[in-house]
Structures are given as C-alpha cells and as structure tokens.
Design a protein around this motif. Sequence first.
Motif, PDB file in Angstrom:
ATOM      1  N   ALA A   1      -4.148 -13.890   1.871  1.00  0.00           N
ATOM      2  CA  ALA A   1      -3.361 -13.060   0.951  1.00  0.00           C
ATOM      3  C   ALA A   1      -3.463 -11.590   1.335  1.00  0.00           C
ATOM      4  N   ILE A   2      -4.651 -11.145   1.678  1.00  0.00           N
ATOM      5  CA  ILE A   2      -4.838  -9.754   2.114  1.00  0.00           C
ATOM      6  C   ILE A   2      -4.053  -9.502   3.392  1.00  0.00           C
ATOM      7  N   ASN A   3      -4.153 -10.412   4.349  1.00  0.00           N
ATOM      8  CA  ASN A   3      -3.415 -10.250   5.608  1.00  0.00           C
ATOM      9  C   ASN A   3      -1.909 -10.193   5.367  1.00  0.00           C
ATOM     10  N   HIS A   4      -1.429 -11.037   4.474  1.00  0.00           N
ATOM     11  CA  HIS A   4       0.002 -11.034   4.147  1.00  0.00           C
ATOM     12  C   HIS A   4       0.408  -9.697   3.517  1.00  0.00           C
ATOM     13  N   ALA A   5      -0.381  -9.237   2.565  1.00  0.00           N
ATOM     14  CA  ALA A   5      -0.077  -7.960   1.912  1.00  0.00           C
ATOM     15  C   ALA A   5      -0.067  -6.817   2.918  1.00  0.00           C
ATOM     16  N   GLU A   6      -1.014  -6.821   3.830  1.00  0.00           N
ATOM     17  CA  GLU A   6      -1.066  -5.765   4.851  1.00  0.00           C
ATOM     18  C   GLU A   6       0.133  -5.837   5.790  1.00  0.00           C
ATOM     19  N   THR A   7       0.604  -7.054   6.062  1.00  0.00           N
ATOM     20  CA  THR A   7       1.744  -7.238   6.959  1.00  0.00           C
ATOM     21  C   THR A   7       3.039  -6.724   6.333  1.00  0.00           C
ATOM     22  N   ILE A   8       3.245  -7.017   5.057  1.00  0.00           N
ATOM     23  CA  ILE A   8       4.519  -6.631   4.431  1.00  0.00           C
ATOM     24  C   ILE A   8       4.517  -5.232   3.828  1.00  0.00           C
ATOM     25  N   SER A   9       3.343  -4.657   3.586  1.00  0.00           N
ATOM     26  CA  SER A   9       3.286  -3.373   2.873  1.00  0.00           C
ATOM     27  C   SER A   9       4.060  -2.244   3.552  1.00  0.00           C
ATOM     28  N   PRO A  10       4.116  -2.142   4.871  1.00  0.00           N
ATOM     29  CA  PRO A  10       4.898  -1.051   5.453  1.00  0.00           C
ATOM     30  C   PRO A  10       6.395  -1.149   5.145  1.00  0.00           C
ATOM     31  N   ASP A  11       6.892  -2.346   4.827  1.00  0.00           N
ATOM     32  CA  ASP A  11       8.314  -2.545   4.570  1.00  0.00           C
ATOM     33  C   ASP A  11       8.690  -2.408   3.096  1.00  0.00           C
ATOM     34  N   LEU A  12       7.701  -2.269   2.229  1.00  0.00           N
ATOM     35  CA  LEU A  12       7.989  -2.168   0.795  1.00  0.00           C
ATOM     36  C   LEU A  12       8.443  -0.757   0.431  1.00  0.00           C
TER      37      LEU A  12
END
Length: 93
Positions: free
Chosen positions: A34-45
Amino acid sequence: MEAQKIYSLENGIPGSTAIREALKPDLHPMDIEAINHAETISPDLPPTDYRQEGASEVFTLYKKCLEQLAFGRMSVEQAVDGFFQEAETILKR
C-alpha cells in the motif's frame, strides 16, 4: 517516532518518507505494498483543498447557533435561518 511505531498505519500512510521507511521492517507485506502504491501514484495526484475557504468560520458559526439553541436563546427557526444567512455571507467572501 515512538508514537508512530505504536500506531503504525492506523491513521493512514504517514506523509514523511523517513517515517514510512522506519516502519516498513515491522509492517505486513500488504501494508508495504500500500505504501509503495501510494508513493507511485502520489506525483500524479492533483493538489487537493479539502475545505472551501471560510469553512472554519462556518463551523464556528454552527457551534455558536447550536449553543444559542441549546440554552434557549434562539428558537429552532431563528437558529436555522440565522445560520444559513450568515453562512452564505461567509462563503461569498
């Protein structure tokens, strides 16, 4: 850090990269994912503003009207009408 380790991810994924990294050794693999996913998508939010400007003033007004109603200083109609009139003014600023 001690409190963060106690609460782990109970309050969501921490915003601090250092804290996330410090927690990872003790987390369940799904939490790490979940942390890895959040880190992956956060730049695009896109940036998010959760509350409209003036929201805190409206919350304060609500509490004031509720207290006036609770102590019999306003009728229900007065509290409701007064709240909506003042809230509209606040939100139009």
